[in-house]
Design a protein around this motif. Structure first.
Motif, PDB file in Angstrom:
ATOM      1  N   GLU A 177      -1.610  -8.346 -10.387  1.00 41.44           N
ATOM      2  CA  GLU A 177      -0.746  -7.167 -10.271  1.00 41.44           C
ATOM      3  C   GLU A 177       0.453  -7.250 -11.215  1.00 41.44           C
ATOM      4  OE1 GLU A 177      -1.319  -5.626  -5.757  1.00 41.44           O
ATOM      5  OE2 GLU A 177      -0.702  -7.711  -6.054  1.00 41.44           O
ATOM      6  N   GLN A 224       3.211  -1.883  -8.433  1.00 37.91           N
ATOM      7  CA  GLN A 224       2.466  -0.634  -8.234  1.00 37.91           C
ATOM      8  C   GLN A 224       3.098   0.513  -9.017  1.00 37.91           C
ATOM      9  OE1 GLN A 224      -0.470  -1.030  -6.507  1.00 37.91           O
ATOM     10  NE2 GLN A 224       0.340  -3.112  -6.496  1.00 37.91           N
ATOM     11  N   SER A 235       2.032   1.688  -3.461  1.00 37.87           N
ATOM     12  CA  SER A 235       0.902   2.078  -4.288  1.00 37.87           C
ATOM     13  C   SER A 235       0.620   3.573  -4.137  1.00 37.87           C
ATOM     14  CB  SER A 235      -0.334   1.259  -3.903  1.00 37.87           C
ATOM     15  OG  SER A 235      -1.428   1.614  -4.707  1.00 37.87           O
ATOM     16  N   ASN A 249       0.818  -1.216   0.000  1.00 39.50           N
ATOM     17  CA  ASN A 249       0.000   0.000   0.000  1.00 39.50           C
ATOM     18  C   ASN A 249       0.850   1.263   0.000  1.00 39.50           C
ATOM     19  OD1 ASN A 249      -2.406  -1.380  -0.081  1.00 39.50           O
ATOM     20  ND2 ASN A 249      -2.687  -1.373   2.124  1.00 39.50           N
ATOM     21  N   TYR A 286       0.846   2.504 -11.855  1.00 38.80           N
ATOM     22  CA  TYR A 286       0.428   3.890 -11.646  1.00 38.80           C
ATOM     23  C   TYR A 286       1.376   4.955 -12.175  1.00 38.80           C
ATOM     24  CZ  TYR A 286      -3.026   1.699  -8.718  1.00 38.80           C
ATOM     25  OH  TYR A 286      -4.043   0.894  -8.266  1.00 38.80           O
TER      26      TYR A 286
END
Length: 154
Positions: free
Chosen positions: A126, A68, A23, A20, A72
């Motif tokens: 992922e 991640q 991310s 997280n 992103y």
């Protein structure tokens, strides 16, 4: 920043927090709110290039965290590939065995993409999303055999 989880964790919470954190940082980096490309490169190298023995949970956590960055902020990282590091960054990059004049190379990008595809069976969505994002950004340029290129020209 909190230290990466290890195999000695009592439960899965630190692993989820680590993913997280990456991310969150990758989203901010992807929209140019923060500059933290060294964290991105370190996460990607640690997950996809390190061959040190580690437990399965740590390896999965590292790959998920690295994914991640490509999910992103692949576009920003792709652009960075053609940038020159600042003098302040050059010393730190050299400590990572950085030998080229760019921040990182097309060879390294292709190798990372290849490794995400390789790990997609074990990691799942992922890793697939990371490779797909990279394909979208580089317009699915075919990767070449990267075995001999792993430690050259980057």
């Amino acid at each position: 920043m909190r230290k990466e989880p290890t195999r000695y964790e009592e439960d899965y919470t630190p692993y989820e927090r680590w993913v997280n954190l990456h991310s969150f940082a990758s989203r901010l980096y992807g929209i140019n709110l923060i500059s933290c490309y060294k964290l991105a490169i370190k996460a990607l190298r640690r997950a996809l290039e390190d061959n040190e023995s580690e437990d399965n949970m740590t390896k999965r956590c590292r790959i998920r965290a690295a994914a991640q960055w490509m999910i992103y902020s692949a576009g920003v990282l792709f652009t960075l590939m053609y940038s020159r590091p600042t003098e302040n960054d050059r010393q730190e990059l050299q400590s990572w065995r950085f030998t080229g004049r760019d921040v990182f190379s097309v060879n390294r990008w292709n190798y990372w993409k290849e490794r995400f595809v390789y790990h997609s069976t074990a990691i799942g969505s992922e890793a697939i999303a990371a490779a797909s994002s990279m394909n979208r950004i580089d317009r699915s340029q075919p990767t070449q055999g990267m075995g001999a290129l792993l430690y050259s020209n980057y």
